[in-house]
Design an enzyme around this catalytic site. Sequence first.
Site, short mmCIF file in Angstrom:
data_model
loop_
_atom_site.label_atom_id
_atom_site.label_comp_id
_atom_site.label_asym_id
_atom_site.label_seq_id
_atom_site.Cartn_x
_atom_site.Cartn_y
_atom_site.Cartn_z
N CYS A 15 56.30 -18.81 25.11
CA CYS A 15 55.45 -17.74 25.64
C CYS A 15 55.21 -16.68 24.58
CB CYS A 15 56.13 -17.08 26.83
SG CYS A 15 56.47 -18.22 28.17
N GLY A 43 50.97 -19.78 24.40
CA GLY A 43 50.96 -20.19 25.80
C GLY A 43 49.56 -20.18 26.36
N ASN A 117 59.93 -14.17 26.85
CA ASN A 117 59.74 -15.35 26.02
C ASN A 117 61.13 -15.89 25.71
OD1 ASN A 117 58.96 -15.87 22.51
ND2 ASN A 117 58.93 -17.34 24.15
N GLY A 118 61.34 -17.15 26.04
CA GLY A 118 62.64 -17.76 25.80
C GLY A 118 63.08 -18.58 26.99
N CYS A 251 65.16 -19.02 15.58
CA CYS A 251 64.60 -20.38 15.69
C CYS A 251 63.78 -20.74 14.44
CB CYS A 251 63.69 -20.43 16.91
SG CYS A 251 62.68 -21.92 16.97
N TYR A 257 56.43 -24.60 12.84
CA TYR A 257 55.27 -25.00 13.63
C TYR A 257 54.72 -23.91 14.54
CZ TYR A 257 52.74 -26.93 17.59
OH TYR A 257 51.82 -27.14 18.57
N SER A 298 48.26 -27.77 11.49
CA SER A 298 49.70 -27.58 11.30
C SER A 298 50.19 -27.95 9.90
CB SER A 298 50.48 -28.34 12.36
OG SER A 298 50.01 -29.67 12.47
N ASP A 360 52.16 -33.40 7.35
CA ASP A 360 52.23 -32.67 8.62
C ASP A 360 53.55 -31.92 8.68
OD1 ASP A 360 51.44 -31.68 11.04
OD2 ASP A 360 51.43 -33.59 12.11
N ASP A 361 53.66 -31.02 9.66
CA ASP A 361 54.86 -30.19 9.72
C ASP A 361 56.00 -30.86 10.47
OD1 ASP A 361 53.20 -29.75 12.12
OD2 ASP A 361 54.91 -28.54 12.71
N CYS A 397 65.39 -28.82 22.31
CA CYS A 397 65.58 -27.37 22.24
C CYS A 397 65.89 -26.87 23.64
CB CYS A 397 64.32 -26.70 21.71
SG CYS A 397 64.46 -24.91 21.70
N CYS A 446 68.73 -20.88 13.83
CA CYS A 446 69.10 -21.97 14.73
C CYS A 446 68.40 -23.22 14.20
CB CYS A 446 68.66 -21.70 16.17
SG CYS A 446 68.96 -23.12 17.25
N CYS A 449 67.57 -28.26 16.67
CA CYS A 449 66.70 -29.43 16.90
C CYS A 449 66.87 -30.47 15.78
CB CYS A 449 65.25 -29.02 17.07
SG CYS A 449 64.57 -28.02 15.75
#
Length: 474
Positions: A15, A43, A117-118, A251, A257, A298, A360-361, A397, A446, A449
Amino acid sequence: MERKNQQYNGLKEECGVFGIYDINGHDTARITYYALHALQHRGQESAGIAISNGKIIDYHKGNGLVTEVFNDKNISELRGRVAIGHVRYSTTGLNQIYNAQPIVVRYRNGYLALAHNGNLVNADELRKELEESGSIFQTSTDTEIIVHLIARYITKGMVEAVKMAMQKIKGAYSLVIMTEKALYAVKDPNGLRPLCIGLLDDSYCFASESCAFDVIGARLIREVSPGEIVEVSEDGIKSYALEGQKKEAFCIFEYIYFSRPDSVIRGISVYAVRREMGRRLAMEYPVDADLIVPVPDSGIPAASGYSEVSGIPYGEGLVKNKYVGRTFIQPDQAHREIAVRLKLNVLAESIRGKRIVLVDDSIVRGTTSKRLVSMLRSAGAKEVHLRISAPPVKFPCYFGIDTPSRKELIGSKASVEDIRKMIGADSLGYLSIDGLLSCFDHVGFCTGCFDGNYPIKVPEEGSKFKFEAGVCYG
Ligand code: AMP
C-alpha cells in the site's frame, strides 16, 4: 492488510500512504489526491482520503484507481487542513469497499482516521483477544485492529495510546493517523516499510515514498526512524520514540522492485542503487553478447548498469503497452501468460540475429522470463542470456509484499540450472546476496525473501498461508 474467510491470510497487500498538516492554505484534499497519484504503483485496488476541518473528519474512498475513485466534485467537497490518504493493493476477491482505507471511526473522545502500509503477523490472536473482550469489527483488515487498540488506550493521550498499541502489534507497519486536530506518522521498530517526512512550504507532510513530494512540490526532510512516532499539531512537529529494542530491517525488495526509481529512501536513490545492482551483476556474471535488453520498466536501471560495465550496447528490444498498468490477472497460468503478452511485445528489428542479454529485477514464478525468452527466440534472437539483478526469491514475504507461497516460488523449488532449463535461456545469472548488499553503504535490511532470515518470528507456512488469488505484473 486483509483477512480472508475469517482466516488470517497474509502476503496480499502493498500500500501507499500520505498525510499532510496544512498551515499555508493549500487545497489539502487536492494535494493528497496528487500525492496518491504518485503512489499509485503501490496499490491499485482502492483509494481514499480522510480530511478534518478541525471538528469532524470527513472522507471519501472507493474501489479502483485514484482517478476512478475521485473526481472534481468529490474532491471539492473534501475541505480541511489535516488530511491522510491511502492506496491499497490486494489480490482478487477481497476488494470489498468496507476494506478500503483510511479507516475512519468515531469513538467516545472524537474522531480517528488511520491508513496502514504493511502487514501484522499477530493479527489473528489480537483480533480474537479484542473480539472476546467485546470489540466489533467492521472490516476484515488487520489495520482495524490497530484502530481498536489505539481507541482502547486513548484516555492516556494519543502518543501514549499509539505506543501501547505498538507494544501489542507485531509485524510491518508504516502508519499515518489523524485526529481532528493532529497528524501522526508511525513506523514499526524494524522500520520494514518506507515512510518519509517532507515540507510543503511550512506544512509538514508524510509519504510512503519521496516521489509523492516531488509531485506536490514538497521537500524531502528525512525518513521516519524505526519505532518513531512523529506528531504534527498546532504546536509544530514533535518526535517520540518507542522504548525498547529497535533493529532496523528495511525491506530490500523495496529497492529492487517495489518503489519507484525516482524515489529516495533512507537517503539512497532507488534508481542509483538499481543501476549499481546491474553493474555488480555484470561483474558476477559476464557474458559475450551483442545487445543488453531490459525488461521494461523493472529491468531498465540494472540493464543500463550492466551495459556500462560490460561495454555491450544497451538497446530496446521489448515494447511495453503503456495502458496496461499493473494488470490484475486471474490466478491461473494461462491468464498469467496472456498478461505477459498483453504487456510486452518484441521489437524484432532490434534483436534479430543478435546474442541478447535480457535483464530483469526478479523472478517470482518464472512466467514472465519464460515467456519473454521464447518471444525473443521466435523473433530471431541468436542467443538469450538472462540476468537477474536480485538473488533467487526463495521464501514468502510476511510483511506486506505480495509473494506466493514457497511451493509456487520457482527459486525455492529448483536449482539455478534447472530454472535456466525451464525458462529456456542459454545462460542464467542471479546477483548474489553479498553482491546485492555491497550495493549499499547502509546495513539493516530484511532479506527474508532470499534467505528466510526474517526480523520477527513469522507464522509457519501451511494451511494458514496459501496464495489463493491473482498476481499483478510490474
Ligand atoms: P514472474 O513472472 O512470476 O517470475 O514475475 C516476475 C516479474 O514480476 C518481474 O518482471 C518482476 O519485475 C515482477 N515482480 C516482482 N515482484 C513482484 C510483486 N511483488 N508484484 C508484482 N510483480 C512483481
